[in-house]
Design a protein around this motif. Sequence first.
Motif, PDB file in Angstrom:
ATOM      1  N   LYS A 247       0.772  -1.230  -0.102  1.00 29.88           N
ATOM      2  CA  LYS A 247       0.166  -0.172  -0.072  1.00 29.88           C
ATOM      3  C   LYS A 247       0.676   1.389   0.111  1.00 29.88           C
ATOM      4  CE  LYS A 247      -4.191  -1.712   2.262  1.00 29.88           C
ATOM      5  NZ  LYS A 247      -4.861  -1.902   3.507  1.00 29.88           N
ATOM      6  N   ILE A 248       0.477   2.306  -0.576  1.00 28.94           N
ATOM      7  CA  ILE A 248       1.188   3.692  -0.711  1.00 28.94           C
ATOM      8  C   ILE A 248       0.287   4.530   0.299  1.00 28.94           C
ATOM      9  CG2 ILE A 248       1.986   5.658  -2.005  1.00 28.94           C
ATOM     10  CD1 ILE A 248       2.872   3.526  -4.214  1.00 28.94           C
ATOM     11  N   ILE A 249       0.575   4.833   1.435  1.00 27.35           N
ATOM     12  CA  ILE A 249       0.019   5.669   2.240  1.00 27.35           C
ATOM     13  C   ILE A 249       0.664   7.162   2.197  1.00 27.35           C
ATOM     14  CG2 ILE A 249      -0.838   6.142   4.456  1.00 27.35           C
ATOM     15  CD1 ILE A 249      -0.188   3.022   4.824  1.00 27.35           C
ATOM     16  N   THR A 250      -0.179   8.116   1.586  1.00 27.54           N
ATOM     17  CA  THR A 250       0.215   9.538   1.330  1.00 27.54           C
ATOM     18  C   THR A 250      -0.151  10.441   2.451  1.00 27.54           C
ATOM     19  OG1 THR A 250       0.002   9.180  -0.989  1.00 27.54           O
ATOM     20  CG2 THR A 250       0.200  11.476  -0.329  1.00 27.54           C
ATOM     21  N   LYS A 251       0.711  11.050   3.265  1.00 26.51           N
ATOM     22  CA  LYS A 251       0.254  11.947   4.344  1.00 26.51           C
ATOM     23  C   LYS A 251       0.449  13.518   3.674  1.00 26.51           C
ATOM     24  CE  LYS A 251       1.352   8.353   7.892  1.00 26.51           C
ATOM     25  NZ  LYS A 251       2.173   8.297   9.077  1.00 26.51           N
ATOM     26  N   MET A 252      -0.396  14.122   3.997  1.00 23.39           N
ATOM     27  CA  MET A 252      -0.486  15.534   3.627  1.00 23.39           C
ATOM     28  C   MET A 252      -0.534  16.579   4.661  1.00 23.39           C
ATOM     29  SD  MET A 252      -2.688  15.094   0.202  1.00 23.39           S
ATOM     30  CE  MET A 252      -3.140  13.308   0.396  1.00 23.39           C
ATOM     31  N   GLU A 259       0.153  25.371  -0.094  1.00 27.83           N
ATOM     32  CA  GLU A 259       1.440  24.751  -0.109  1.00 27.83           C
ATOM     33  C   GLU A 259       1.244  23.546   1.093  1.00 27.83           C
ATOM     34  OE1 GLU A 259       5.166  27.118   1.103  1.00 27.83           O
ATOM     35  OE2 GLU A 259       4.428  26.097   2.866  1.00 27.83           O
ATOM     36  N   ALA A 260       1.737  22.349   0.723  1.00 24.58           N
ATOM     37  CA  ALA A 260       1.680  21.338   1.656  1.00 24.58           C
ATOM     38  C   ALA A 260       3.059  20.343   1.717  1.00 24.58           C
ATOM     39  CB  ALA A 260       0.499  20.261   1.395  1.00 24.58           C
ATOM     40  N   ILE A 261       3.436  19.936   2.888  1.00 22.54           N
ATOM     41  CA  ILE A 261       4.617  19.166   3.036  1.00 22.54           C
ATOM     42  C   ILE A 261       3.838  17.705   2.801  1.00 22.54           C
ATOM     43  CG2 ILE A 261       6.237  17.932   4.500  1.00 22.54           C
ATOM     44  CD1 ILE A 261       6.981  20.748   3.332  1.00 22.54           C
ATOM     45  N   VAL A 262       4.608  16.475   1.960  1.00 22.41           N
ATOM     46  CA  VAL A 262       3.927  15.240   1.801  1.00 22.41           C
ATOM     47  C   VAL A 262       5.017  14.392   2.191  1.00 22.41           C
ATOM     48  CG1 VAL A 262       3.139  13.912  -0.141  1.00 22.41           C
ATOM     49  CG2 VAL A 262       2.509  16.464  -0.229  1.00 22.41           C
ATOM     50  N   GLN A 263       4.456  13.253   2.828  1.00 20.49           N
ATOM     51  CA  GLN A 263       5.188  11.996   2.735  1.00 20.49           C
ATOM     52  C   GLN A 263       4.472  10.825   2.353  1.00 20.49           C
ATOM     53  OE1 GLN A 263       8.089  12.119   6.298  1.00 20.49           O
ATOM     54  NE2 GLN A 263       6.949  10.383   6.996  1.00 20.49           N
ATOM     55  N   ALA A 264       5.097   9.785   1.639  1.00 27.11           N
ATOM     56  CA  ALA A 264       4.441   8.563   1.631  1.00 27.11           C
ATOM     57  C   ALA A 264       5.108   7.411   2.215  1.00 27.11           C
ATOM     58  CB  ALA A 264       4.291   8.395   0.032  1.00 27.11           C
ATOM     59  N   GLU A 265       4.363   6.511   2.637  1.00 33.44           N
ATOM     60  CA  GLU A 265       4.946   5.295   3.390  1.00 33.44           C
ATOM     61  C   GLU A 265       4.065   4.037   2.829  1.00 33.44           C
ATOM     62  OE1 GLU A 265       3.721   5.852   7.347  1.00 33.44           O
ATOM     63  OE2 GLU A 265       4.806   8.020   7.852  1.00 33.44           O
ATOM     64  N   THR A 266       4.767   2.877   3.173  1.00 33.76           N
ATOM     65  CA  THR A 266       4.063   1.581   2.730  1.00 33.76           C
ATOM     66  C   THR A 266       3.255   1.460   4.164  1.00 33.76           C
ATOM     67  OG1 THR A 266       5.511  -0.019   3.411  1.00 33.76           O
ATOM     68  CG2 THR A 266       5.706   0.969   1.258  1.00 33.76           C
ATOM     69  N   VAL A 272       8.757   5.986   1.696  1.00 36.46           N
ATOM     70  CA  VAL A 272       9.104   5.625   0.414  1.00 36.46           C
ATOM     71  C   VAL A 272       9.212   6.892  -0.372  1.00 36.46           C
ATOM     72  CG1 VAL A 272       8.293   3.103   0.154  1.00 36.46           C
ATOM     73  CG2 VAL A 272       6.675   5.361  -0.417  1.00 36.46           C
ATOM     74  N   LEU A 273       8.532   7.942   0.052  1.00 34.69           N
ATOM     75  CA  LEU A 273       8.676   9.180  -0.789  1.00 34.69           C
ATOM     76  C   LEU A 273       8.813  10.239   0.485  1.00 34.69           C
ATOM     77  CD1 LEU A 273       8.561  10.708  -3.452  1.00 34.69           C
ATOM     78  CD2 LEU A 273       6.403  11.680  -3.062  1.00 34.69           C
ATOM     79  N   SER A 274       9.937  10.856   0.747  1.00 32.02           N
ATOM     80  CA  SER A 274      10.307  11.390   1.781  1.00 32.02           C
ATOM     81  C   SER A 274      10.631  13.103   1.216  1.00 32.02           C
ATOM     82  CB  SER A 274      11.701  11.274   2.285  1.00 32.02           C
ATOM     83  OG  SER A 274      12.596  11.255   1.667  1.00 32.02           O
ATOM     84  N   GLN A 275      10.579  13.900   2.078  1.00 30.25           N
ATOM     85  CA  GLN A 275      10.918  15.414   1.879  1.00 30.25           C
ATOM     86  C   GLN A 275      10.287  16.076   0.600  1.00 30.25           C
ATOM     87  OE1 GLN A 275      15.266  15.693   1.497  1.00 30.25           O
ATOM     88  NE2 GLN A 275      15.530  15.436   3.838  1.00 30.25           N
ATOM     89  N   ALA A 276       8.959  15.540   0.472  1.00 27.28           N
ATOM     90  CA  ALA A 276       8.227  16.030  -0.411  1.00 27.28           C
ATOM     91  C   ALA A 276       7.498  17.324  -0.123  1.00 27.28           C
ATOM     92  CB  ALA A 276       7.296  14.900  -1.172  1.00 27.28           C
ATOM     93  N   ARG A 277       6.942  18.128  -1.277  1.00 29.34           N
ATOM     94  CA  ARG A 277       6.441  19.283  -0.997  1.00 29.34           C
ATOM     95  C   ARG A 277       5.533  19.441  -2.520  1.00 29.34           C
ATOM     96  NH1 ARG A 277       7.793  24.668  -2.443  1.00 29.34           N
ATOM     97  NH2 ARG A 277       6.754  26.348  -1.058  1.00 29.34           N
TER      98      ARG A 277
END
Lengths: 282, 282
Positions: A247-252, A259-266, A272-277
Amino acid sequence: MSRKPITKDLAGLSLGSKPISWNQKDVMLYALGVGSRPDEDLEYVYEGRGPKVLPTYGVIPGGLAILSVIENVEIELAMLLHGEEAITLHREIPPLASAVVKCRITEVYDKGKAALIGCEGLVEDDKGPICTAKSMLFVRGAGGFGGERGPSTAGVNAPPDRAPDIVAEYQTRPEQGAVYRLSGDMNPIHIDPDFAKFAGFENPFMHGLCTFSVVGRAILRELCGGVPTRLKTLEGRFADQVYYGNKIITKMWKTGPGEAIVQAETQKGNIVLSQARTTYTS
Amino acid sequence: MSRKPITKDLAGLSLGSKPISWNQKDVMLYALGVGSRPDEDLEYVYEGRGPKVLPTYGVIPGGLAILSVIENVEIELAMLLHGEEAITLHREIPPLASAVVKCRITEVYDKGKAALIGCEGLVEDDKGPICTAKSMLFVRGAGGFGGERGPSTAGVNAPPDRAPDIVAEYQTRPEQGAVYRLSGDMNPIHIDPDFAKFAGFENPFMHGLCTFSVVGRAILRELCGGVPTRLKTLEGRFADQVYYGNKIITKMWKTGPGEAIVQAETQKGNIVLSQARTTYTS
């Protein structure tokens, strides 16, 4: 054409322009590869309701810059990992286009064991710029050539110390990479079990840019009201592999207007996707 | 070009030749649309292991005969149903080809309320015939033109009065038709909820030829040892709609050396492919 060795002198090198065209079938195939489904996203997978084009489709033509780097620089495919991606949308991506991609190497860093190569593809048609995709390529075993280490990115786009404002979950499919790769990135590491093992991974894993687009779809839906033109930028680091079935769990986290900071985890909790904006029209 | 009305005089009409070419990406996209997955069928979805071509891929070029009929005969798309399909493999389908399809109308019957039009596409390249696809098209509301009723097909390819020798189950996907249609049949009835309702159906439903190919994959695996050249013919009738999310349960009765009667049902017990038969090299 002889390929150049990785040195700091590559920084700033223009790789020329590549022509590219795409059509409705291409953008719908891409949408299906990143998880759009007719029961949820009909306008992205059916020409009778558009098709609308996912903003992250820009990484497909923009990604020709990566291909240019591979063609022009001595890189062993099995050692290449996609480290970071950033996309900027200059206008709505048309479902049908005849464009050129202006490719260049933006920076080259020596990370000791690995080399880090930045490249950029600016996608333009006769109406002007459409989007820019910037990629950081991590080449394992190719460091030690005497270049600068590059800026530290520690702390960049760190999530606020609170629960995310929005969480979106996506279930990846066993055939996800097999569909996604038909949009252009046929690297066997994403489908061939033997090649993946040769490259040091337990199994084939998802294209970083497919994860990127799954996250982009979540942002489009949750932050942009499903309106593609509202998404302006998205950037992030590929911190770990997503395996098919994860699963890809996207946190916003909303950090300001548009503007939003984003991070995705399994589902296992690995990021799995860090330091995202992302930035968007609010 | 003016289209001809449906009359018995259409029988035997040559519709000329259509050029068609396909490549590895096309055959892999088709395989994904009919349910092949890298974890089960890697050689059909990855050029590094072939790609092998599913024998039922022949319905894609062969299906240009259906397109020819629609172009040349007064048929309302919303009233058109695909009634039966038969494919004959003359040799292994190559993953890359430049071919022509010789199209003709084989028969026209008047079923009272509906018209039944038979058409055939013979696919050839410069090495000779590859496959022949024959389709029976059922045009609702287009009967009563004074043609023959045609032969009764009652009892044809009836399953033996015993349990099937082999049963294979396949779970269809919500996005199955959206992927499958990118192989060429873009009829909105298979994706557009409004169009499907307009045509009298509760929801968009799967392409008959997609069901046909799901059944073909079961036969290939269970009766042909996974070797495409062993499958010689497959024919059957589209007896009912398969809706996305249905299971397709394929029942096979071995009735002689290299011969089996086949029937497919959904999990609800309704028969979706009836009077079906396959021949293969045993």
